[in-house]
Write a protein that holds these residues in place. Structure first.
Motif, PDB file in Angstrom:
ATOM      1  N   HIS A  90       0.851  -1.186   0.000  1.00 14.36           N
ATOM      2  CA  HIS A  90       0.000   0.000   0.000  1.00 14.36           C
ATOM      3  C   HIS A  90       0.886   1.233   0.000  1.00 14.36           C
ATOM      4  CE1 HIS A  90      -3.514  -2.480   1.059  1.00 14.36           C
ATOM      5  NE2 HIS A  90      -2.642  -3.168   1.784  1.00 14.36           N
ATOM      6  N   GLU A  91       0.758   2.066  -1.010  1.00 18.67           N
ATOM      7  CA  GLU A  91       1.570   3.272  -1.095  1.00 18.67           C
ATOM      8  C   GLU A  91       0.932   4.368  -0.259  1.00 18.67           C
ATOM      9  OE1 GLU A  91       2.392   4.235  -5.177  1.00 18.67           O
ATOM     10  OE2 GLU A  91       3.705   2.478  -5.380  1.00 18.67           O
ATOM     11  N   MET A  92       1.711   4.889   0.660  1.00 20.69           N
ATOM     12  CA  MET A  92       1.246   5.908   1.592  1.00 20.69           C
ATOM     13  C   MET A  92       1.993   7.212   1.334  1.00 20.69           C
ATOM     14  SD  MET A  92      -0.868   3.999   3.323  1.00 20.69           S
ATOM     15  CE  MET A  92      -1.290   4.968   4.746  1.00 20.69           C
ATOM     16  N   GLU A  93       1.437   8.296   1.834  1.00 19.00           N
ATOM     17  CA  GLU A  93       2.037   9.617   1.655  1.00 19.00           C
ATOM     18  C   GLU A  93       2.768  10.100   2.901  1.00 19.00           C
ATOM     19  OE1 GLU A  93       2.183  11.325  -1.205  1.00 19.00           O
ATOM     20  OE2 GLU A  93       1.158   9.645  -2.181  1.00 19.00           O
ATOM     21  N   SER A  94       2.598   9.391   4.025  1.00 17.38           N
ATOM     22  CA  SER A  94       3.233   9.871   5.258  1.00 17.38           C
ATOM     23  C   SER A  94       3.506   8.726   6.220  1.00 17.38           C
ATOM     24  CB  SER A  94       2.335  10.897   5.962  1.00 17.38           C
ATOM     25  OG  SER A  94       1.200  10.248   6.523  1.00 17.38           O
ATOM     26  N   SER A 143       8.852   9.788  17.732  1.00 14.62           N
ATOM     27  CA  SER A 143       8.344  11.167  17.813  1.00 14.62           C
ATOM     28  C   SER A 143       6.851  11.251  17.500  1.00 14.62           C
ATOM     29  CB  SER A 143       9.114  12.064  16.837  1.00 14.62           C
ATOM     30  OG  SER A 143       8.712  11.806  15.494  1.00 14.62           O
ATOM     31  N   MET A 144       6.248  10.137  17.115  1.00 13.89           N
ATOM     32  CA  MET A 144       4.866  10.159  16.641  1.00 13.89           C
ATOM     33  C   MET A 144       3.875   9.712  17.710  1.00 13.89           C
ATOM     34  SD  MET A 144       5.718   8.542  12.910  1.00 13.89           S
ATOM     35  CE  MET A 144       4.028   8.296  12.455  1.00 13.89           C
ATOM     36  N   PRO A 145       2.729  10.404  17.791  1.00 10.12           N
ATOM     37  CA  PRO A 145       1.678   9.938  18.706  1.00 10.12           C
ATOM     38  C   PRO A 145       1.242   8.534  18.303  1.00 10.12           C
ATOM     39  CG  PRO A 145       1.099  12.073  17.714  1.00 10.12           C
ATOM     40  CD  PRO A 145       2.337  11.575  17.030  1.00 10.12           C
ATOM     41  N   GLY A 146       1.033   7.690  19.282  1.00 12.38           N
ATOM     42  CA  GLY A 146       0.577   6.332  19.010  1.00 12.38           C
ATOM     43  C   GLY A 146       1.684   5.309  18.914  1.00 12.38           C
ATOM     44  N   HIS A 147       2.938   5.757  18.984  1.00 10.58           N
ATOM     45  CA  HIS A 147       4.034   4.797  18.795  1.00 10.58           C
ATOM     46  C   HIS A 147       4.067   3.716  19.877  1.00 10.58           C
ATOM     47  CE1 HIS A 147       6.156   7.501  21.589  1.00 10.58           C
ATOM     48  NE2 HIS A 147       6.894   6.453  21.877  1.00 10.58           N
ATOM     49  N   HIS A 148       3.482   3.975  21.041  1.00 12.04           N
ATOM     50  CA  HIS A 148       3.456   2.970  22.105  1.00 12.04           C
ATOM     51  C   HIS A 148       2.465   1.849  21.811  1.00 12.04           C
ATOM     52  CE1 HIS A 148       6.141   5.152  24.697  1.00 12.04           C
ATOM     53  NE2 HIS A 148       5.393   6.238  24.617  1.00 12.04           N
ATOM     54  N   GLN A 149       1.645   2.017  20.794  1.00 12.26           N
ATOM     55  CA  GLN A 149       0.633   1.011  20.462  1.00 12.26           C
ATOM     56  C   GLN A 149       1.139  -0.067  19.509  1.00 12.26           C
ATOM     57  OE1 GLN A 149      -3.299   2.694  19.543  1.00 12.26           O
ATOM     58  NE2 GLN A 149      -2.465   4.662  20.205  1.00 12.26           N
ATOM     59  N   VAL A 150       2.397   0.047  19.086  1.00  9.95           N
ATOM     60  CA  VAL A 150       2.946  -0.930  18.150  1.00  9.95           C
ATOM     61  C   VAL A 150       4.203  -1.567  18.728  1.00  9.95           C
ATOM     62  CG1 VAL A 150       2.037   0.278  16.122  1.00  9.95           C
ATOM     63  CG2 VAL A 150       4.361   0.773  16.895  1.00  9.95           C
ATOM     64  N   MET A 202       1.164   5.474   7.656  1.00  9.17           N
ATOM     65  CA  MET A 202       1.693   4.112   7.813  1.00  9.17           C
ATOM     66  C   MET A 202       1.458   3.620   9.240  1.00  9.17           C
ATOM     67  SD  MET A 202       5.341   4.254   5.903  1.00  9.17           S
ATOM     68  CE  MET A 202       5.529   5.180   4.409  1.00  9.17           C
ATOM     69  N   LEU A 203       1.781   4.477  10.209  1.00  4.68           N
ATOM     70  CA  LEU A 203       1.627   4.089  11.607  1.00  4.68           C
ATOM     71  C   LEU A 203       0.162   3.806  11.931  1.00  4.68           C
ATOM     72  CD1 LEU A 203       2.802   3.578  14.398  1.00  4.68           C
ATOM     73  CD2 LEU A 203       2.624   6.044  14.844  1.00  4.68           C
ATOM     74  N   ALA A 204      -0.750   4.612  11.420  1.00  2.89           N
ATOM     75  CA  ALA A 204      -2.175   4.391  11.675  1.00  2.89           C
ATOM     76  C   ALA A 204      -2.603   3.017  11.163  1.00  2.89           C
ATOM     77  CB  ALA A 204      -3.007   5.492  11.024  1.00  2.89           C
ATOM     78  N   CYS A 205      -2.108   2.624   9.993  1.00  7.57           N
ATOM     79  CA  CYS A 205      -2.459   1.311   9.442  1.00  7.57           C
ATOM     80  C   CYS A 205      -1.881   0.185  10.288  1.00  7.57           C
ATOM     81  CB  CYS A 205      -1.970   1.205   7.996  1.00  7.57           C
ATOM     82  SG  CYS A 205      -2.870   2.293   6.871  1.00  7.57           S
ATOM     83  N   VAL A 206      -0.661   0.353  10.760  1.00  4.39           N
ATOM     84  CA  VAL A 206      -0.046  -0.668  11.612  1.00  4.39           C
ATOM     85  C   VAL A 206      -0.798  -0.764  12.936  1.00  4.39           C
ATOM     86  CG1 VAL A 206       2.063  -1.342  12.843  1.00  4.39           C
ATOM     87  CG2 VAL A 206       2.213  -0.500  10.490  1.00  4.39           C
ATOM     88  N   ILE A 207      -1.147   0.380  13.528  1.00  2.00           N
ATOM     89  CA  ILE A 207      -1.913   0.380  14.783  1.00  2.00           C
ATOM     90  C   ILE A 207      -3.234  -0.369  14.592  1.00  2.00           C
ATOM     91  CG2 ILE A 207      -3.240   1.852  16.365  1.00  2.00           C
ATOM     92  CD1 ILE A 207      -0.921   3.910  16.128  1.00  2.00           C
ATOM     93  N   ALA A 208      -3.836  -0.228  13.412  1.00  2.00           N
ATOM     94  CA  ALA A 208      -5.103  -0.907  13.122  1.00  2.00           C
ATOM     95  C   ALA A 208      -4.920  -2.407  12.878  1.00  2.00           C
ATOM     96  CB  ALA A 208      -5.772  -0.260  11.912  1.00  2.00           C
ATOM     97  N   PRO A 224      11.950   4.806  10.360  1.00  2.00           N
ATOM     98  CA  PRO A 224      13.120   5.056  11.207  1.00  2.00           C
ATOM     99  C   PRO A 224      12.700   5.211  12.670  1.00  2.00           C
ATOM    100  CG  PRO A 224      13.158   6.461   9.264  1.00  2.00           C
ATOM    101  CD  PRO A 224      11.812   5.795   9.288  1.00  2.00           C
ATOM    102  N   ARG A 225      13.457   4.609  13.568  1.00  2.00           N
ATOM    103  CA  ARG A 225      13.106   4.623  14.993  1.00  2.00           C
ATOM    104  C   ARG A 225      12.926   6.044  15.503  1.00  2.00           C
ATOM    105  NH1 ARG A 225      12.615   1.565  19.348  1.00  2.00           N
ATOM    106  NH2 ARG A 225      13.372  -0.322  18.398  1.00  2.00           N
ATOM    107  N   SER A 226      13.809   6.958  15.112  1.00  2.00           N
ATOM    108  CA  SER A 226      13.700   8.339  15.598  1.00  2.00           C
ATOM    109  C   SER A 226      12.378   8.964  15.164  1.00  2.00           C
ATOM    110  CB  SER A 226      14.880   9.180  15.117  1.00  2.00           C
ATOM    111  OG  SER A 226      14.929   9.195  13.701  1.00  2.00           O
ATOM    112  N   MET A 227      11.926   8.639  13.972  1.00  2.00           N
ATOM    113  CA  MET A 227      10.635   9.149  13.495  1.00  2.00           C
ATOM    114  C   MET A 227       9.506   8.495  14.280  1.00  2.00           C
ATOM    115  SD  MET A 227       8.695  10.979  11.586  1.00  2.00           S
ATOM    116  CE  MET A 227       9.791  11.692  10.393  1.00  2.00           C
ATOM    117  N   LEU A 228       9.562   7.179  14.406  1.00  2.00           N
ATOM    118  CA  LEU A 228       8.517   6.462  15.120  1.00  2.00           C
ATOM    119  C   LEU A 228       8.343   6.988  16.531  1.00  2.00           C
ATOM    120  CD1 LEU A 228       6.468   4.126  15.322  1.00  2.00           C
ATOM    121  CD2 LEU A 228       8.383   2.662  16.036  1.00  2.00           C
TER     122      LEU A 228
END
Length: 110
Positions: free
Chosen positions: A34-38, A62-69, A42-48, A56-60
């Protein structure tokens, strides 16, 4: 990992090519790509629970929701990518020079 959907940027993205190479080296076949724009998308799809993404870990972190994956580092062979800093010719600024100096200080010499 055969058949697992992955979420990635467009085909010309180095992270996407790296992700696909990792699957290929493992003789695994991803499901739909699935081609994503951000990274946020991507994180929202993984959380789902819809699949995997390479972020990249540094990006992950910094993002809200990263504790859910769950996240795990890639094997040493797959852990590193060369990333290039680019700027418009003739547009060097003091801030850019300072940033480059900072990068040079933190980069181990070869």
């Amino acid at each position: 990992m055969n058949g697992v959907s992955i979420y990635a940027f467009r085909a010309n993205c180095s992270y996407r090519r790296h992700f696909e190479s990792w699957f290929h080296a493992d003789k695994a076949t991803p499901g739909r790509i699935h081609e994503m724009e951000s990274y946020h998308g991507m994180l929202a799809c993984v959380i789902a629970g819809a699949g995997l993404a390479l972020i990249p870990r540094s990006m992950l972190e910094s993002m809200p929701g990263h504790h859910q994956v769950s996240a795990w580092p890639l094997a040493e062979k797959w852990r590193w990518l060369t990333t290039w800093l680019v700027w418009r010719r003739g547009a060097m600024s003091r801030q850019l020079e300072a940033f480059i100096a900072l990068l040079n200080e933190s980069t181990p010499s070869s």
